[in-house]
Design an enzyme around this catalytic site. Structure first.
Site, PDB file in Angstrom:
ATOM      1  N   THR A 131       0.857  -1.198   0.000  1.00  0.00           N
ATOM      2  CA  THR A 131       0.000   0.000   0.000  1.00  0.00           C
ATOM      3  C   THR A 131       0.890   1.245   0.000  1.00  0.00           C
ATOM      4  O   THR A 131       0.501   2.279  -0.544  1.00  0.00           O
ATOM      5  CB  THR A 131      -0.957   0.045   1.214  1.00  0.00           C
ATOM      6  OG1 THR A 131      -0.216  -0.124   2.414  1.00  0.00           O
ATOM      7  CG2 THR A 131      -2.009  -1.034   1.131  1.00  0.00           C
ATOM      8  N   GLN A 176       2.620 -12.637   0.947  1.00  0.00           N
ATOM      9  CA  GLN A 176       1.216 -12.842   0.580  1.00  0.00           C
ATOM     10  C   GLN A 176       0.858 -11.976  -0.613  1.00  0.00           C
ATOM     11  O   GLN A 176      -0.254 -12.055  -1.126  1.00  0.00           O
ATOM     12  CB  GLN A 176       0.311 -12.458   1.760  1.00  0.00           C
ATOM     13  CG  GLN A 176       0.529 -13.286   3.016  1.00  0.00           C
ATOM     14  CD  GLN A 176      -0.302 -12.764   4.186  1.00  0.00           C
ATOM     15  OE1 GLN A 176      -0.065 -11.664   4.683  1.00  0.00           O
ATOM     16  NE2 GLN A 176      -1.262 -13.543   4.630  1.00  0.00           N
ATOM     17  N   HIS A 182       0.566 -16.581  -2.456  1.00  0.00           N
ATOM     18  CA  HIS A 182      -0.681 -16.353  -3.204  1.00  0.00           C
ATOM     19  C   HIS A 182      -0.426 -16.166  -4.697  1.00  0.00           C
ATOM     20  O   HIS A 182      -1.274 -15.657  -5.414  1.00  0.00           O
ATOM     21  CB  HIS A 182      -1.438 -15.149  -2.632  1.00  0.00           C
ATOM     22  CG  HIS A 182      -1.883 -15.344  -1.212  1.00  0.00           C
ATOM     23  ND1 HIS A 182      -2.314 -14.308  -0.411  1.00  0.00           N
ATOM     24  CD2 HIS A 182      -1.966 -16.458  -0.440  1.00  0.00           C
ATOM     25  CE1 HIS A 182      -2.633 -14.772   0.780  1.00  0.00           C
ATOM     26  NE2 HIS A 182      -2.427 -16.071   0.798  1.00  0.00           N
ATOM     27  N   CYS A 222      -1.014 -21.354 -18.189  1.00  0.00           N
ATOM     28  CA  CYS A 222      -2.050 -22.330 -18.516  1.00  0.00           C
ATOM     29  C   CYS A 222      -2.256 -23.227 -17.302  1.00  0.00           C
ATOM     30  O   CYS A 222      -1.292 -23.739 -16.724  1.00  0.00           O
ATOM     31  CB  CYS A 222      -1.616 -23.162 -19.714  1.00  0.00           C
ATOM     32  SG  CYS A 222      -2.685 -24.597 -19.994  1.00  0.00           S
ATOM     33  N   SER A 259      -1.863  -8.368   8.651  1.00  0.00           N
ATOM     34  CA  SER A 259      -2.669  -8.425   9.875  1.00  0.00           C
ATOM     35  C   SER A 259      -2.728  -9.854  10.409  1.00  0.00           C
ATOM     36  O   SER A 259      -3.318 -10.109  11.443  1.00  0.00           O
ATOM     37  CB  SER A 259      -4.063  -7.877   9.607  1.00  0.00           C
ATOM     38  OG  SER A 259      -4.585  -8.469   8.445  1.00  0.00           O
TER      39      SER A 259
END
Ligand SMILES: [Zn+2]
Length: 251
Positions: free
Chosen positions: A30, A103, A123, A131, A198
């Protein structure tokens, strides 16, 4: 730094570490202008996420997933690594940090100079696609140009499989190899440094717990309190870039 005992403590823990692991979440990105999709007002609170089963089952869902990808992509492409990313890269370059478990899907650790082999993406990664059947890699820009013609969701040129961003969707299995590597690095660490997470998403949040149980120091730098503050050796509710940058000596 004498006037700032928390920062001194952070610098000291880092200086004494022989093998650290850095664990990053949305909070570090962020600071580069990438919105936290899970935060209030984030895209996932405005649109129902397309889970993996839907993506596989429906061409309409695949089209919508790609529409959203291309709509949010300019923000992702313009984002540059910030001071926090640079400080992490310095820790890796100096040999203090053996790995960066993240993440995040934005590729900013690699963009800041952390070697690909040191980044463990829990992630996945949204800066390219692959593919789902044969794994062939596809570049987002090529897919965007083709999609713009008639919004046909991309299929693999080699095998006809569905092409999807290389991210882990809701309902998609966690990447086995990344999870295994993350666990090994966690168990080898004497310092586990959480930046901007968090720590509410499991199984990812299990890593700091594991590190602490295994005898590592646990440090959390996050704007908000986390679920693991109680077991941490040091908690800093501050911005990541200026905090870690100061502790590590990186601008
Ligand atoms: Zn294929």
């Amino acid at each position: 730094m004498a006037a700032d005992p928390d920062l001194s403590r952070l610098a000291d823990l880092i200086a004494r570490s022989r093998r650290a692991v850095v664990f990053t979440g949305a909070g570090i990105s962020t600071e580069s202008g990438i919105p936290d999709f899970r935060s209030p007002g984030g895209i996932w609170t405005r649109y129902k996420p397309i889970d993996f089963a839907e993506f596989l089952a429906s061409e309409a869902a695949r089209r919508e997933a790609w529409r959203r990808k291309f709509a949010t992509d300019p923000t992702m492409r313009e984002a540059k690594p910030n001071r926090g990313h640079r400080a992490v890269a310095a820790l890796v370059a100096r040999g203090t940090a053996a790995a960066v478990i993240t993440q995040n899907i934005d590729g900013l650790h690699q963009a800041s100079g952390v070697p690909e082999t040191r980044v463990i993406e829990l992630h996945g990664n949204t800066t390219y696609a692959h593919c789902l059947d044969c794994g062939t890699r596809y570049e987002i820009e090529d897919l965007r140009i083709a999609f713009a013609k008639d919004e046909t969701p991309p299929l693999c040129d080699d095998c006809g499989g569905y092409v999807k961003t290389a991210t882990i969707s809701f309902g998609q299995a966690m990447p086995e190899q990344a999870m295994r590597r993350a666990e090994m690095e966690t168990l080898a660490a004497d310092l586990f440094l959480v930046l901007g997470s968090s720590l509410v998403v499991y199984p990812a949040a299990g890593f700091p717990e594991l590190a602490k149980r295994n005898g590592a120091h646990l440090v959390i730098v996050n704007r908000e309190p986390t679920g693991l503050d109680e077991i941490a050796d040091l908690v800093l509710n501050r911005a990541i870039g200026e905090t870690l940058g100061a502790a590590v000596g990186v601008d």
